[in-house]
Enzyme design. Structure first.
Site, PDB file in Angstrom:
ATOM      1  N   HIS A 249       0.810  -1.228   0.000  1.00 38.33           N
ATOM      2  CA  HIS A 249       0.000   0.000   0.000  1.00 38.33           C
ATOM      3  C   HIS A 249       0.840   1.273   0.000  1.00 38.33           C
ATOM      4  CE1 HIS A 249       0.189   0.109   4.557  1.00 38.33           C
ATOM      5  NE2 HIS A 249       0.236   1.399   4.281  1.00 38.33           N
TER       6      HIS A 249
ATOM      7  N   ASP B 134      -0.722  -7.330   1.235  1.00 36.98           N
ATOM      8  CA  ASP B 134      -0.047  -6.042   1.396  1.00 36.98           C
ATOM      9  C   ASP B 134       1.450  -6.281   1.574  1.00 36.98           C
ATOM     10  OD1 ASP B 134       0.357  -3.370   1.693  1.00 36.98           O
ATOM     11  OD2 ASP B 134      -0.509  -3.209   3.699  1.00 36.98           O
TER      12      ASP B 134
ATOM     13  N   GLY C 254       2.530   5.848   9.672  1.00 33.51           N
ATOM     14  CA  GLY C 254       3.895   6.098   9.211  1.00 33.51           C
ATOM     15  C   GLY C 254       4.829   4.911   9.376  1.00 33.51           C
TER      16      GLY C 254
ATOM     17  N   SER D   8       3.972   1.847   8.508  1.00 35.14           N
ATOM     18  CA  SER D   8       3.619   0.874   7.481  1.00 35.14           C
ATOM     19  C   SER D   8       4.840   0.344   6.743  1.00 35.14           C
ATOM     20  CB  SER D   8       2.700   1.527   6.449  1.00 35.14           C
ATOM     21  OG  SER D   8       1.426   1.685   6.983  1.00 35.14           O
TER      22      SER D   8
END
Ligand SMILES: *[C@@H]1O[C@H](CO)[C@@H](O)[C@H](O)[C@H]1NC(C)=O
Ligand SMILES: *[C@@H]1O[C@H](CO)[C@@H](O)[C@H](O)[C@H]1NC(C)=O
Ligand SMILES: *[C@@H]1O[C@H](CO)[C@@H](O)[C@H](O)[C@H]1NC(C)=O
Ligand SMILES: *[C@@H]1O[C@H](CO)[C@@H](O)[C@H](O)[C@H]1NC(C)=O
Length: 322
Positions: A87, A143, A231, A233
């Site tokens: 993502h 993801d 942030g 991720s």
């Protein structure tokens, strides 16, 4: 007793769901290029303690303001590959799925602080992004993305090291570690790397809260207080010294009843190995500087401005003298 506790948790989850925010996981509603709050409830660590952790940044911002371009975290898994979340790099949630140009990113490894370099800091351009083709922008399934670096990370460096992949999924109750860079407040720019312990939660419980498939798992505290945030991720979830998860999404950050959701790395072991095997480790792509043209133009216009001003002043002096 256990049942009562379970019911209470479900109740907490359901009361939460009446809030307007629940409709979409927060990961959907924010641009990955915003600077957002990060690891909540953690403590500061140095990069020598977690040498696999990297900061993936937008080059255009990074080249102008060091430390400002942070987009996502990632984990070094081989001498040229960083594992991160899809993502962070997917352009939109539409079909067909498109990933952004790898030239837009820079990987900063070996840094404890987000806003300054230290003796271990190394920077790499991204030659290729292999994002999972089945990444789903609404469920955030699959993801996962690999970033192929434009150079070999020298293994003798202290601040950068690969983390081995978890071959088995971590068991429920295992305490794992999450990492990321956090701003303490909006003003405070200490931006030191944070680490926090999170336990792997029961699969059924995660399904009750989030309806997760086996490719995703959840970890954290139901009472809230400690969690990953947007942030972070792409950053690693480390269990027993191995990369077991990728920080993916959650509803809110460290809110009671909503643990963090992670990509289950052991579920993607074959995908990772296959994608890595498809890379040509001897190939290097030439990658031009992004901001050089802009800098030259700006400099040129500044010097032109001074020249015009100089002529003007000279003309004024001349006219006064004559
Ligand atoms: C997805 O984004 C790309 C690039 O911004 C754009 O060209 C494309 O039209 C978008 N797809 C849809 C269906 O909106
Ligand atoms: C994402 O998942 C949802 C729910 O399973 C599904 O309806 C949708 O078609 C999927 N989107 C893509 C792009 O696969
Ligand atoms: C993660 O994936 C592995 C392999 O598919 C599976 O055995 C395991 O149950 C999954 N873990 C969770 C918490 O869903
Ligand atoms: C990736 O490929 C390289 C080169 O073939 C290999 O040395 C490395 O072990 C692989 N890493 C993983 C995680 O598969």
């Amino acid at each position: 007793m256990d049942h009562l506790w379970m019911c209470l948790l479900i109740l907490v989850a359901h009361t939460g769901s009446s809030k307007s925010q629940i409709a979409l996981p927060t990961a959907h509603t924010v641009s990955p290029f915003e600077i957002l709050p990060k690891i909540v409830g953690g403590y500061t660590v140095t990069i020598e303690q977690v040498p696999f952790q990297v900061s993936v940044r937008r080059r255009s911002i990074h080249e102008r303001h060091y430390g400002m371009g942070h987009v996502c975290g990632g984990a070094v898994i081989s001498q040229r590959v960083v594992c991160s979340a899809a993502h962070c790099y997917a352009i939109n949630t539409t079909v067909p799925l498109v990933y952004r140009d790898p030239e837009l990113y820079v990987v900063v490894a070996g840094s404890s602080a987000i806003d300054r370099t230290d003796r271990f800091t190394q920077e790499y351009l991204v030659q290729r992004i292999i994002g999972h083709k089945g990444y789903n922008g609404s469920t955030l399934e699959n993801d996962i993305a690999l970033l192929f670096l434009n150079g070999f990370i020298p293994w003798e460096s202290h601040g950068v090291r690969a983390i081995p992949l978890a071959t088995q999924a971590p068991e429920e109750g295992t305490t794992c570690l999450i990492h990321g860079w956090g701003k303490v407040t909006m003003k405070d720019k200490s931006a030191a790397l944070q680490q926090a312990p999170v336990p792997i939660l029961n699969r059924e419980l995660c399904q009750v809260i989030y309806k997760l498939p086996a490719s995703q798992m959840c970890a954290g505290f139901l009472q809230g207080g400690i969690d990953a945030c947007q942030g972070d991720s792409g950053g690693p979830l480390i269990c027993d010294g191995r990369l077991a998860g990728i920080i993916s999404w959650g509803v809110g950050c460290a809110d009671p009843g909503y643990p963090g959701v992670y990509t289950n790395v052991s579920h993607f072991l074959n995908w990772i190995r296959g994608a890595n095997a498809s890379l040509d480790y001897s190939e290097y792509r030439q990658m031009p500087l992004l901001n050089l043209a802009n800098r030259r133009c700006r400099w040129r216009s500044v010097s032109l401005g001074f020249l015009v001003m100089g002529i003007g002043v000279l003309a004024l002096i001349m006219s006064l003298l004559l």
